[in-house]
Structure formats: structure tokens, C-alpha cells
Enzyme design. Sequence first.
Site, PDB file in Angstrom:
ATOM      1  N   GLU A 182      -3.767   7.409  -4.511  1.00  0.00           N
ATOM      2  CA  GLU A 182      -4.188   6.786  -5.761  1.00  0.00           C
ATOM      3  C   GLU A 182      -5.297   7.334  -6.076  1.00  0.00           C
ATOM      4  O   GLU A 182      -6.182   7.602  -5.555  1.00  0.00           O
ATOM      5  CB  GLU A 182      -4.192   5.314  -5.698  1.00  0.00           C
ATOM      6  CG  GLU A 182      -3.017   4.565  -5.776  1.00  0.00           C
ATOM      7  CD  GLU A 182      -2.838   3.203  -5.462  1.00  0.00           C
ATOM      8  OE1 GLU A 182      -4.189   2.631  -5.739  1.00  0.00           O
ATOM      9  OE2 GLU A 182      -2.014   2.536  -5.036  1.00  0.00           O
ATOM     10  N   HIS A 223      -0.892   0.009  -9.822  1.00  0.00           N
ATOM     11  CA  HIS A 223      -1.548  -0.851  -9.020  1.00  0.00           C
ATOM     12  C   HIS A 223      -2.033  -2.061  -9.662  1.00  0.00           C
ATOM     13  O   HIS A 223      -3.212  -2.497  -9.675  1.00  0.00           O
ATOM     14  CB  HIS A 223      -2.725  -0.532  -8.171  1.00  0.00           C
ATOM     15  CG  HIS A 223      -3.019  -0.792  -6.950  1.00  0.00           C
ATOM     16  ND1 HIS A 223      -3.616  -0.373  -5.697  1.00  0.00           N
ATOM     17  CD2 HIS A 223      -2.900  -2.034  -6.320  1.00  0.00           C
ATOM     18  CE1 HIS A 223      -3.685  -1.020  -4.761  1.00  0.00           C
ATOM     19  NE2 HIS A 223      -3.221  -2.275  -5.266  1.00  0.00           N
ATOM     20  N   ARG A 230       0.781  -1.092  -0.034  1.00  0.00           N
ATOM     21  CA  ARG A 230      -0.022   0.005   0.106  1.00  0.00           C
ATOM     22  C   ARG A 230       0.853   1.254  -0.115  1.00  0.00           C
ATOM     23  O   ARG A 230       1.773   1.227   0.724  1.00  0.00           O
ATOM     24  CB  ARG A 230      -0.887  -0.157   1.235  1.00  0.00           C
ATOM     25  CG  ARG A 230      -2.010  -0.867   1.053  1.00  0.00           C
ATOM     26  CD  ARG A 230      -3.257  -0.577   0.033  1.00  0.00           C
ATOM     27  NE  ARG A 230      -4.283  -1.362  -0.089  1.00  0.00           N
ATOM     28  CZ  ARG A 230      -4.282  -2.557  -0.940  1.00  0.00           C
ATOM     29  NH1 ARG A 230      -3.252  -2.822  -1.621  1.00  0.00           N
ATOM     30  NH2 ARG A 230      -5.507  -2.866  -0.999  1.00  0.00           N
TER      31      ARG A 230
HETATM   32  C1  DGY Z   1      -5.471  -6.173  -2.973  1.00  0.00           C
HETATM   33  O1  DGY Z   1      -6.065  -7.152  -3.310  1.00  0.00           O
HETATM   34  O2  DGY Z   1      -5.302  -5.593  -2.012  1.00  0.00           O
HETATM   35  C2  DGY Z   1      -4.300  -5.695  -3.880  1.00  0.00           C
HETATM   36  O3  DGY Z   1      -3.675  -4.589  -3.714  1.00  0.00           O
HETATM   37  C3  DGY Z   1      -5.032  -5.452  -5.362  1.00  0.00           C
HETATM   38  O4  DGY Z   1      -5.432  -6.650  -5.770  1.00  0.00           O
END
Ligand code: DGY
Length: 323
Positions: free
Chosen positions: A265, A283, A236
Site C-alpha cells: 500500500e 483500506h 492485511r
Molecule cells: C487497523 O486498525 O489495523 C485497520 O487496518 C485500520 O483501521
Amino acid sequence: MKVLITRKIPRVVLDHLSKHTSLQIEMLEGEPLTEEQLIQKVQDVDALLTIIPDQITKAVINAAPNLKVISTYSVGYDHIDLKAATEKGIPVTNTPGDLTESVAEFTWALILAVAKKIVVSDKYVRSGCFKCWEPLLYMGPRINEKTLGLVGLGSIGCHVARMAKGFNMNVLYYDIKQNQKAELETGAKYVSLHDLLEKSDFVSIHVPLLPSTQHLIDLNALKKMKPTAYLVNTSRGPVIDEDALAKALEEKWIEGAALDVFEEEPHIYDKLMSLDNVILTPHIASATREARIQMARIAAENIIEVLINNKTPTNLVNRDLNA
Ligand code: DGY
């Protein structure tokens, strides 16, 4: 019962949900909804299938008196006010498991791409700069036998460590808890964050976003890294202080970085945009056909478990709900 899917996701979600005739399904397309739009849309829904850009705030949850389950099409659930959902007795579920290998593969794609200067050298060729073989052009590190530091040794971190064996790497990890089982299997060694940052040639982030991991990689952390080191983030964005990272990249405290996730984002911090020692991707670490289809199936199953089978969902995130 009404199921709202806030964004177009693989069709398999509809195949699964529509087997149950009592479910009335709406799948939205287009731009992510604002908080105001979500508040309007959730008023009569029984299940919400949400994606990462949706902010499922307390106000959204309070606007949905019939809501019985929030199923997120992701592993991460930091976009959902878990406390507010738990207070209302609403189970929140995620889609763990199937994206592990895909995210680990992408992490390696970023490590290799940034260390081997793939993106900048592609631009160099396309812009007609390749006139002659150059002995010193785009030199970078060899990866074999280097040290990989994993911040977080959950399932994705473990898989990245397993893949590092192919490069004969020395793997270090830091996590809130030592994991001896994973150490035995992957050969990773538990160290403090300080030691990991000082000793690693590649640092890869695999922790969830929590108050304790926000800006875990800040100015001080970056100062501890080797000038030849690389930082990779597929977890993240807010785990890294982007302003500090831009400074570290600009002033060459580290050699490079590769980021698939960002603090705000889809906005990308301006200073990062102008640097050529950072790779930026939108992402997409889990974006394999296999993972995204399985995630859709799991997200649908999570809803069926609650609405149809009336049971505690397998992938329950707010586990204190039943306490
Ligand atoms: C998640 O699943 O948390 C990823 O960041 C995106 O698939």
C-alpha cells in the site's frame, strides 16, 4: 513532555491529550513521513502516536532517546518493529474493540458488492450500455444458505459470522486455535484451511499479518477454491500473494475477489488494476465516524496511561515487556 501525532486524526485526540497541561502536542498534516523524516521528528518526543503507513523501524526507535510509548491509531501493528521497542522497554499500544463492527460491516459490503456485481454494473449504467432488460446480465450467486469460510475467528471474524446468520449460511472457520466458545455463539465449524478453501463459496480473511500468515493464500491455496468462489480481504494485504491472485482471477480459477488491503500500500499491483472481477477499496474497512473517533480516544488514553498515570497501558501489545 512532547507528543507527536504523525497524521491528522479526529480532534477528540487533542481534546483528551490537551486536558493534561504537561503535554506539548504536535499533530502533523499532509503526506506520511519517510523513515528519514521520522528519524528527525522523533528525536525529542516522549510519545509517538502513529498511523499504519509510518514505518516505525529500529532506526526510528533508536533515534528517540526519550520515547516512552508508541501508540498506534490502528488494531494492526505490523508497521512497528515490536522487537526493537521491547528491547528498549517501550510499550506499544493499539486501538482494539471499537472497529470490530465497522470492519465486519465493510466485509459484508464487499461480499455483497462483489457477488452482486454492483461496481461493474454501476459502470455499465453510467457508460450508457443499459439499453434493455437482459435475462442473463450480471448473474451471480445467491448468498442465502451458501458456505462462508472465515480465515481467522477473532473478534472481527466472529462478528462477520454472527451477521452471516441473517443469510442462513453455513459458516466454517480456520484459525491456529479452535475456539469452542465462539463456535457455540456463532455456529461456526472448525476445519483445516484445506477443507475451508475447498468447501467455501465465500472466503474472508481476518488474521493479523505475521510471518506465519504472510502469503497464507498463495497459488496452491487459490487452486483449492471453487471456480464459483469469492475471496475477500479486509485484514492485511501480504496475507494474499497478489501475483497468484491476479492469475487466479485472470484464468477464472475463482469468480471474484474484493480487497481493501494490499501487499504494498498504496501501490496496487498492476495486473489487479486491469481486472473487472476484483473490487479494490483504499483500506477503509474501519472508516465509520464511530470507529475512527473511538480509535482516536483510545489512542490518546493509551498515551495518558503511560505518560500521566505511569501505569501499564490497557491495550499493551508487547506483553512480554513486563515478563
Ligand atoms: C487497523 O486498525 O489495523 C485497520 O487496518 C485500520 O483501521
